[in-house]
Design a protein around this motif. Structure first.
Motif, PDB file in Angstrom:
ATOM      1  N   ASP A 158      39.544 -51.732  27.074  1.00  0.00           N
ATOM      2  CA  ASP A 158      40.009 -50.625  26.244  1.00  0.00           C
ATOM      3  C   ASP A 158      41.183 -49.922  26.908  1.00  0.00           C
ATOM      4  O   ASP A 158      41.091 -49.439  28.020  1.00  0.00           O
ATOM      5  CB  ASP A 158      38.864 -49.646  26.021  1.00  0.00           C
ATOM      6  N   TYR A 217      44.612 -46.615  23.597  1.00  0.00           N
ATOM      7  CA  TYR A 217      45.668 -46.382  22.618  1.00  0.00           C
ATOM      8  C   TYR A 217      45.308 -47.051  21.317  1.00  0.00           C
ATOM      9  O   TYR A 217      44.910 -48.211  21.320  1.00  0.00           O
ATOM     10  CB  TYR A 217      47.011 -46.929  23.109  1.00  0.00           C
ATOM     11  N   TYR A 232      41.368 -41.640  19.443  1.00  0.00           N
ATOM     12  CA  TYR A 232      40.640 -41.443  18.196  1.00  0.00           C
ATOM     13  C   TYR A 232      39.444 -40.523  18.405  1.00  0.00           C
ATOM     14  O   TYR A 232      38.979 -40.329  19.529  1.00  0.00           O
ATOM     15  CB  TYR A 232      40.178 -42.786  17.616  1.00  0.00           C
ATOM     16  N   ILE A 284      42.326 -41.211  13.810  1.00  0.00           N
ATOM     17  CA  ILE A 284      43.120 -41.966  14.779  1.00  0.00           C
ATOM     18  C   ILE A 284      44.524 -41.378  14.817  1.00  0.00           C
ATOM     19  O   ILE A 284      45.154 -41.200  13.770  1.00  0.00           O
ATOM     20  CB  ILE A 284      43.184 -43.461  14.400  1.00  0.00           C
ATOM     21  N   THR A 329      38.384 -52.794  11.110  1.00  0.00           N
ATOM     22  CA  THR A 329      39.542 -53.079  11.946  1.00  0.00           C
ATOM     23  C   THR A 329      40.733 -52.294  11.418  1.00  0.00           C
ATOM     24  O   THR A 329      41.080 -52.402  10.244  1.00  0.00           O
ATOM     25  CB  THR A 329      39.870 -54.585  11.937  1.00  0.00           C
ATOM     26  N   THR A 362      44.717 -51.764  12.142  1.00  0.00           N
ATOM     27  CA  THR A 362      45.855 -52.324  12.862  1.00  0.00           C
ATOM     28  C   THR A 362      47.122 -51.576  12.490  1.00  0.00           C
ATOM     29  O   THR A 362      47.269 -51.096  11.367  1.00  0.00           O
ATOM     30  CB  THR A 362      46.053 -53.826  12.537  1.00  0.00           C
ATOM     31  N   PHE A 416      49.065 -51.972  17.616  1.00  0.00           N
ATOM     32  CA  PHE A 416      47.703 -51.776  18.112  1.00  0.00           C
ATOM     33  C   PHE A 416      46.709 -52.391  17.149  1.00  0.00           C
ATOM     34  O   PHE A 416      47.018 -52.689  15.995  1.00  0.00           O
ATOM     35  CB  PHE A 416      47.391 -50.283  18.302  1.00  0.00           C
ATOM     36  N   GLU A 417      45.514 -52.590  17.667  1.00  0.00           N
ATOM     37  CA  GLU A 417      44.370 -52.997  16.856  1.00  0.00           C
ATOM     38  C   GLU A 417      43.141 -52.307  17.418  1.00  0.00           C
ATOM     39  O   GLU A 417      42.835 -52.439  18.603  1.00  0.00           O
ATOM     40  CB  GLU A 417      44.182 -54.518  16.889  1.00  0.00           C
ATOM     41  N   ARG A 418      42.472 -51.556  16.591  1.00  0.00           N
ATOM     42  CA  ARG A 418      41.291 -50.798  17.010  1.00  0.00           C
ATOM     43  C   ARG A 418      40.125 -51.259  16.139  1.00  0.00           C
ATOM     44  O   ARG A 418      40.246 -51.330  14.926  1.00  0.00           O
ATOM     45  CB  ARG A 418      41.586 -49.310  16.832  1.00  0.00           C
ATOM     46  N   ARG A 419      38.996 -51.613  16.758  1.00  0.00           N
ATOM     47  CA  ARG A 419      37.826 -52.123  16.024  1.00  0.00           C
ATOM     48  C   ARG A 419      36.647 -51.186  16.192  1.00  0.00           C
ATOM     49  O   ARG A 419      36.419 -50.653  17.274  1.00  0.00           O
ATOM     50  CB  ARG A 419      37.445 -53.504  16.524  1.00  0.00           C
ATOM     51  N   PHE A 420      35.903 -51.029  15.102  1.00  0.00           N
ATOM     52  CA  PHE A 420      34.702 -50.204  15.090  1.00  0.00           C
ATOM     53  C   PHE A 420      33.575 -51.002  14.444  1.00  0.00           C
ATOM     54  O   PHE A 420      33.740 -51.520  13.337  1.00  0.00           O
ATOM     55  CB  PHE A 420      34.921 -48.915  14.283  1.00  0.00           C
TER      56      PHE A 420
END
Length: 155
Positions: free
Chosen positions: A33, A36, A39, A53, A73, A75, A100-104
């Motif tokens: 992680d 960036y 969030y 975010i 996801t 992005t 960026f790519e942020r996953r939850f």
């Protein structure tokens, strides 16, 4: 860096494979992680949540939100600067405009209801929607008929 062995959980618990996989992926993701973009995750009601975010510098066209198999996801892909636009010379560049790519990982029955981009904050609203079969319901207790000498009482 700590590593955990979840194999005893697999040996002694039946039906908790998904939970163990979530724990393993969370322990792996912690080391990767980058932080960036930053969030927040907040609860806005009993079955409602919001993810905010910070995506300063991104437009709605450069952001993508996708939900697939309980995985949310988000992005962000910055479009290339136009060649016709004059090149900017920065003395200091503090705004990170990188992709960026942020996953939850979402729980079962959690769905995305809304997404808004206001003042550089992307707000994603989520809600837990249980099917009627899983909601608690009250069962009425009826007064059954009484039996006299093995025969049902006439109504």
């Amino acid at each position: 860096m700590r590593t955990y062995d979840f194999s005893p959980l697999y040996r002694s618990a039946v039906g908790f494979d998904r939970l163990a996989n979530l724990l393993e992926s969370a322990s792996r993701a912690t080391g990767q992680d980058t932080g960036y973009p930053p969030y927040n995750i907040e609860t806005t009601g009993e079955n409602a949540y919001r993810i905010e975010i910070a995506v300063a510098g991104f437009t709605t066209d450069e952001l993508n939100i996708e939900v697939k198999e309980n995985l949310l996801t988000v992005t962000g892909r910055k479009t290339a600067n136009d060649d016709a636009a004059p090149q900017k010379t920065y003395l200091h560049r503090g705004l990170a405009e990188r992709d960026f790519e942020r996953r939850f990982q979402l729980a079962d029955y959690v769905v995305v209801t809304d997404a808004n981009l206001v003042n550089g904050l992307l707000s994603i609203s989520l809600k837990r929607e249980l099917p009627e079969a899983l909601k608690p319901r009250r069962i009425e207790i009826g007064a059954g008929s009484t039996l006299i000498e093995g025969k049902a009482e006439a109504a």
